[in-house]
Design an enzyme around this catalytic site. Structure first.
Site, PDB file in Angstrom:
ATOM      1  CD  GLU A   1       3.460  -1.862   0.966  1.00 54.47           C
ATOM      2  OE1 GLU A   1       3.507  -1.162  -0.161  1.00 54.47           O
ATOM      3  OE2 GLU A   1       3.967  -3.030   1.038  1.00 54.47           O
TER       4      GLU A   1
ATOM      5  CG  HIS B   1      13.093   2.751  -3.005  1.00 58.14           C
ATOM      6  ND1 HIS B   1      13.413   1.330  -2.531  1.00 58.14           N
ATOM      7  CD2 HIS B   1      12.279   3.222  -2.166  1.00 58.14           C
ATOM      8  CE1 HIS B   1      13.069   1.192  -1.391  1.00 58.14           C
ATOM      9  NE2 HIS B   1      12.100   2.072  -1.229  1.00 58.14           N
TER      10      HIS B   1
ATOM     11  CD  GLU C   1       5.135  -5.271  -0.393  1.00 57.41           C
ATOM     12  OE1 GLU C   1       5.608  -6.385   0.162  1.00 57.41           O
ATOM     13  OE2 GLU C   1       5.588  -3.997  -0.153  1.00 57.41           O
TER      14      GLU C   1
ATOM     15  CG  ASP D   1      11.597  -0.130  -7.144  1.00 52.42           C
ATOM     16  OD1 ASP D   1      12.613  -0.242  -7.831  1.00 52.42           O
ATOM     17  OD2 ASP D   1      10.451   0.867  -7.230  1.00 52.42           O
ATOM     18  CG  PHE D   2       7.879  -2.540  -2.942  1.00 52.03           C
ATOM     19  CD1 PHE D   2       9.253  -2.400  -3.057  1.00 52.03           C
ATOM     20  CD2 PHE D   2       7.025  -1.737  -2.263  1.00 52.03           C
ATOM     21  CE1 PHE D   2       9.754  -1.178  -2.288  1.00 52.03           C
ATOM     22  CE2 PHE D   2       7.908  -0.744  -1.711  1.00 52.03           C
ATOM     23  CZ  PHE D   2       8.963  -0.609  -1.477  1.00 52.03           C
TER      24      PHE D   2
END
Lengths: 322, 328
Positions: free
Chosen positions: A29, A129, A60, A85-86
């Site tokens: 990203e 986050h 993702e 977190d992703f």
């Protein structure tokens, strides 16, 4: 020798390998035009071109899975997730694919992929986050897990991660990107080797990443009381430098484990259990395990500070041991 | 793109090889000679066979839980496959993978997969690797209708489209996601409609018609090879067995099953070959006997092979670390 930030050191490591090896590429990203959310890949697009430096859709599972497929068939890709977190939205390619392919295919494949991700408390990132999710991946056989604390280690460990033939999850603490330090070596630092950040004889503070600095703060306070704390920066969580842990605990006979994750079910628990099981005879006191509270990260600054472990927690734990 | 006579005979043999392999595997599961979960490809043979007929040896495929057919069609050795199902060391994965994880990079098989929808992102990565290495290889991604509602399906078609990657997405629509019929799991009639959302070609063909699959796949493969990007080829078909070994598939109406059995791709191809003078009935019986023998040999071979030592459990988690065993 040069002085640089962790951000610059991480970028330097990737540039070194991308200049040497056309199989190394990066995507994720905002890594191309924007140069990365944290500026790590600034200038990459210009130097290496749009084939090897690619922005991805915010997708993702798709691009982490693609990194795994590419690694299995001849590339050495680096994928960048904006936040750890992703991980929630790309666990399958990491846990069920990358980590297991070599094993379930009988050793007939290797998956040299690095997945880099920012982790930990920034400032006011709130519940989605701010997490430290290293325990999720240290739990998975087949993954290596790295989490450096300074520019020199960021550079050396990332070189090793890129060179590694196994999938490596590379955590980068948000508050350390801007942290500057001397970089004297441009060589790889082997995974699985921790380092003594500070020598001491009375207690071992075992930690990694940002909490190394919390430990340093605590060690200063303790030093004023005549207590000499040794700080161990593990640098990589798997493989883990068990020898170094054994050495320090055998020397000080007291261990404090501090990590930024929620305390429950964290990697700190693994470290504590290992010390208790294997070094019980060396211990003069039970292992102290310090982590963040077992709540999501709150947004309000005062609550965020309340949630996080701090130097006082370490000092109190050490006082309780002596 | 006419199929040559010899090629057609080879394709018949491949389809028959898959069918007999699966029928025998079904029996071996029932007799508990092999373990775990097996998802049988019988009924869908025309797809793997025709698609792989369009591929070169160094082209890649990603497969699914229902992967035996893909592996055989891509050139897999039935002896090493059977040895894997019998969990023997000489199996493709040294007995550590089993039915759902047969892989072999020498044949371009990047692995069957136990996770529905996991193959699509991998295939995108394989195609990215091809694009970066600038070869004329392609990657075919096989998957079922059930996986087309996973996010990974959409993410992968999008990424492949945006990056113009040499991948062919082959949907084997057998009309059921385990027990849930297609009409209940998606509103569209044809999975290929979804290609439009990613601005790539999408086509639906009779997956039990080996010629229809071959033509559609060849067009998509050539397109990918020429650097013109991904395509979605939907092949409509039907499972002869349930979702997994031992699933009686009571959720499928008997009449529907009977209708599809009439469309069995293997007798259809045999009939065509006889009708067009490509092979006589006698020759086809000979082909069948040859395959029966091959699979019987594969089973004997597998049964005769040793298991790996238990300590093999500890290796190949990493390339460079042997895990610790248990002290007993």
């Amino acid at each position: 020798m040069s002085r640089m930030s962790c951000s610059e050191a991480l970028g330097e490591a990737m540039k070194i390998r991308m200049r040497q090896d056309p199989r190394v590429m990066i995507f994720g990203e905002d890594v191309a035009d924007m140069g990365g959310t944290y500026g790590v890949t600034r200038g990459f697009l210009e130097e290496f071109g749009p084939e090897r430096v690619r922005d991805t859709p915010i997708s993702e599972s798709g691009f982490v899975g693609a990194a795994v497929g590419a690694a299995a068939t001849g590339l050495r890709p680096i994928a960048e997730l904006m936040m750890c977190d992703f991980l929630t939205v790309c666990m399958d390619p990491l846990v069920n694919q990358a980590a297991k392919m070599r094993y379930m295919f009988g050793g007939n494949i290797s998956v040299p992929v690095v997945v880099r991700m920012a982790a930990g408390i920034g400032s006011g990132g709130a519940a989605q986050h701010s997490q430290s999710l290293e325990a999720w991946v240290t739990h998975v056989p087949g993954l290596k897990v790295v989490y450096p604390s300074n520019p020199q280690d960021s550079l050396g460990l990332l070189l090793s991660a890129i060179d590694d033939d196994n999938p490596v999850i590379f955590f980068e603490h948000k508050q350390l990107y801007a942290k500057k330090g001397e970089v004297t070596s441009f060589d790889p630092i082997p995974l699985g080797k921790g380092r003594v950040d500070r020598e001491g004889r009375d207690v071992s503070i075992i930690t990694y990443a940002k909490q190394v600095y919390t430990a340093q703060e605590a060690a200063e306070t303790l030093a004023r009381e005549g207590i000499e704390a040794e700080i161990i920066d593990l640098r990589s969580l798997y493989p883990l430098d068990q020898e170094l842990i054994a050495r320090t605990v055998s020397k000080t006979h007291r261990a404090v484990v501090i990590t930024e994750e929620n305390r429950r079910g964290g990697f700190g628990g693994e470290l504590s259990a290992m010390i208790a099981e294997e070094l019980f005879d060396e211990l003069d006191a039970p292992v102290a395990r310090i982590g963040a509270l077992n709540t999501p990260a709150p947004y309000a600054p005062r609550q965020e500070q309340y949630y996080l472990p701090n130097a006082e927690d370490i000092v109190n734990a050490v006082r309780g041991m002596l | 793109m006419a199929i040559e006579k010899e090629q057609l005979k080879r394709m018949y043999l491949t389809m028959r090889r898959i069918r007999v392999f699966e029928t025998e595997v079904n029996r071996l599961y029932a007799e508990t000679k092999i373990f775990g979960f097996g998802h049988l490809y019988a009924g869908e043979e025309a797809i793997a066979t025709a698609v792989c007929e369009c591929l070169h040896k160094d082209d890649y495929i990603t497969s699914t839980h229902r992967g035996h057919g893909h592996v055989i069609a891509k050139g897999g050795d039935t002896r090493k496959m059977m040895a894997e199902l019998f969990a023997r060391e000489s199996g493709y994965c040294k007995g550590k993978g089993g039915s759902m994880h047969i892989a072999n990079l020498d044949l371009g098989i990047v692995g069957a997969n136990g996770i529905v929808g996991a193959g699509q992102p991998l295939s995108v990565g394989v195609a990215l690797s091809i694009q970066m290495r600038k070869t004329d290889q392609v990657c075919v991604c096989f998957f079922g209708d059930g996986s087309t509602n996973q996010g990974t399906f959409h993410e992968s078609l999008n990424l492949a489209s945006v990056w113009n990657l040499p991948v062919v997405f082959v949907c084997e629509n057998n009309f059921y996601g385990i027990s849930v019929p297609q009409r209940k799991h998606q509103k569209i009639k044809n999975v290929s409609q979804r290609a439009a959302a990613y601005d790539i070609p999408g086509v639906t063909v009779d997956g039990n018609d080996v010629f229809a699959v071959y033509d559609a796949a060849m067009e998509a493969v050539e397109r990918a090879r020429a650097g013109e990007g991904p395509s979605l080829v939907e092949c409509q078909t039907y499972r002869h067995f349930g979702h997994y070994n031992g699933d009686p598939a009571y959720y499928r109406p008997a009449e529907e099953v009977a209708q599809w059995m009439k469309k069995d791709p293997i007798p259809r191809l045999a009939g065509y070959m006889v009708e067009h003078g490509i092979a006589t009935r006698e020759e086809i019986r000979g082909f069948d006997a040859q395959i029966d023998q091959e699979i019987a040999d594969a089973i004997s071979y597998a049964e005769s092979q040793p298991f790996a030592p238990v300590e093999n459990t500890l290796v190949d988690v990493y390339t460079d670390i042997v895990e610790e065993g248990r002290n007993r």
